[in-house]
Design an enzyme around this catalytic site. Sequence first.
Site, PDB file in Angstrom:
ATOM      1  N   LYS A   1      56.650  54.061  37.939  1.00  0.00           N
ATOM      2  CA  LYS A   1      55.243  53.379  37.548  1.00  0.00           C
ATOM      3  C   LYS A   1      54.152  53.391  38.348  1.00  0.00           C
ATOM      4  CE  LYS A   1      57.571  50.500  34.140  1.00  0.00           C
ATOM      5  NZ  LYS A   1      59.052  50.582  34.492  1.00  0.00           N
TER       6      LYS A   1
HETATM    7  C1  LIG Z   1      60.071  50.735  33.559  1.00  0.00           C
HETATM    8  C2  LIG Z   1      61.339  51.379  34.099  1.00  0.00           C
HETATM    9  C3  LIG Z   1      62.169  52.080  33.345  1.00  0.00           C
HETATM   10  C4  LIG Z   1      61.950  52.344  32.083  1.00  0.00           C
HETATM   11  O1  LIG Z   1      60.705  53.160  31.719  1.00  0.00           O
HETATM   12  P1  LIG Z   1      60.129  53.172  30.086  1.00  0.00           P
HETATM   13  O2  LIG Z   1      59.056  53.954  30.399  1.00  0.00           O
HETATM   14  O3  LIG Z   1      60.016  51.847  30.034  1.00  0.00           O
HETATM   15  O4  LIG Z   1      61.274  53.716  29.323  1.00  0.00           O
HETATM   16  C5  LIG Z   1      63.264  52.656  34.071  1.00  0.00           C
HETATM   17  N1  LIG Z   1      63.275  52.368  35.451  1.00  0.00           N
HETATM   18  C6  LIG Z   1      62.650  51.821  36.137  1.00  0.00           C
HETATM   19  C7  LIG Z   1      63.172  51.577  37.391  1.00  0.00           C
HETATM   20  C8  LIG Z   1      61.585  51.059  35.459  1.00  0.00           C
HETATM   21  O5  LIG Z   1      60.791  50.534  36.444  1.00  0.00           O
END
Ligand SMILES: *Cc1c(COP(=O)(O)O)cnc(C)c1O
Length: 447
Positions: A117
């Site tokens: 993210k």
């Molecule tokens: C947010 C997140 C996900 C999921 O991603 P999405 O875009 O919401 O499908 C998977 N793994 C981790 C570690 C995350 O922080």
Amino acid sequence: MKNNRSITEPIRFVSTRGDAEPCSFSQAMKWGLAPDGGLYLPERYPLLPGGFWQGVEGFTLQEIAFRIAEPYFASASERKIIREVVDSAINFDAPLIHLEDNFYVLELFHGPTLAFKDFGARFMARAFASLDTGIDGDLTILVATSGDTGSAVAHGFHGVPGTNVCLLYPSGKVSPLQEQQMTTLGRNITALEVKGTFDDCQKLVKQAFSDSGLRSRLNLSSANSINIARLLPQSFYYVYALAQLRKQFDEHADPVFSVPSGNFGNLTAGLIAMKMGMPLSLFLAATNSNDIVPRFLKTGTFSPQPSVKTLSNAMDVGNPSNFERITTLFGGSLEQMRAHIRGASFNDAQTRRCIRDTFSRTGYVLDPHTAVGLLASINFKDEMASDAPVIILSTAHPAKFGSIVEKEIGRKIPLPDRLKSCLEQEKKSIKISGNYNDFREFLLKSQ
Ligand SMILES: *Cc1c(COP(=O)(O)O)cnc(C)c1O
């Protein structure tokens, strides 16, 4: 020079519900959720030229990022800003590691908060600070988080002038490390500890956005994966993975991408790369027991459920918001969706076993989210007898989930320094109920 039209004509952003005025990237970013309640998507996807794809292995991650982002900005000045945004936001690597056979891991956890993210959050924060959004006064960014979004957004915006970030996280439902990352920054970052689940947090944010009285008094925006400015930068690393697959491993077949998914922003970004001409063979939608999308792919019925708590808590989502974008991208065709996305879900026992077995087989340490991605890959290989290269998106560093992972592999995972420092600081959060009026009052008071 007729062909230049398609290059110079600006691409506008439209709502999935089709009832909002088409607008520029900056405006879509400012809105977050479109005024008709839908999510923004580009009205069309510029195909990058064949030469780009053929020579993609010659580009760096930042060059790829710029080539993907550039067509969505109309003016030379905006494109110049976007180059600077890319260069300062994407200042860490996303290496592709060979795991075994034709399985590869794309490590997306080399940013400041050790999860993928960081890509979206850092890009968005800098885009907000640099692009002209026409906002007068401060911006209030609302973020509902099940853990990783909050820390990535908080770090991305920390100290960015003219912005205040308000994080809402479910009390007792994020890891201690995630909580420390969200609650120790201070300055323009406030953490609200909500009595309830992640879905309750998301509901509060959605309610705030549809509250016109509130919106007339505050410049609200979101930094959730619903914001187009978070989504677009996530398509960069898919293309960079392809570049590395060819360059480092001399593998030229079209890859399968296994995407550990919760709100499905990550997978949606992969679809955008595909729409822009990226060669690939398939997406695996890998989920934990919150299997709404895999079940939809199987049955054709989309039925949101309350989320259940699992080891891969950043994927504990019972009503994935980007599903609306995915259906729009495929023009509502279930058949088309099935042709490009294969769903699979795995429970906690399978996840634990995968972490353990992978470590003893290969020495590689997986976090619980990445383990779900590997499980989907193995399942795909077994059932489809495919020998396409599979790239598993590794969404978090295993140290973020140390207590789970260490139990399976039987040894300590050293904490990277950037994680260690926040553990030593004091937690500062404000407890609120799941009641909308309390939240609303808090927002107005903190003005
Ligand atoms: C947010 C997140 C996900 C999921 O991603 P999405 O875009 O919401 O499908 C998977 N793994 C981790 C570690 C995350 O922080």
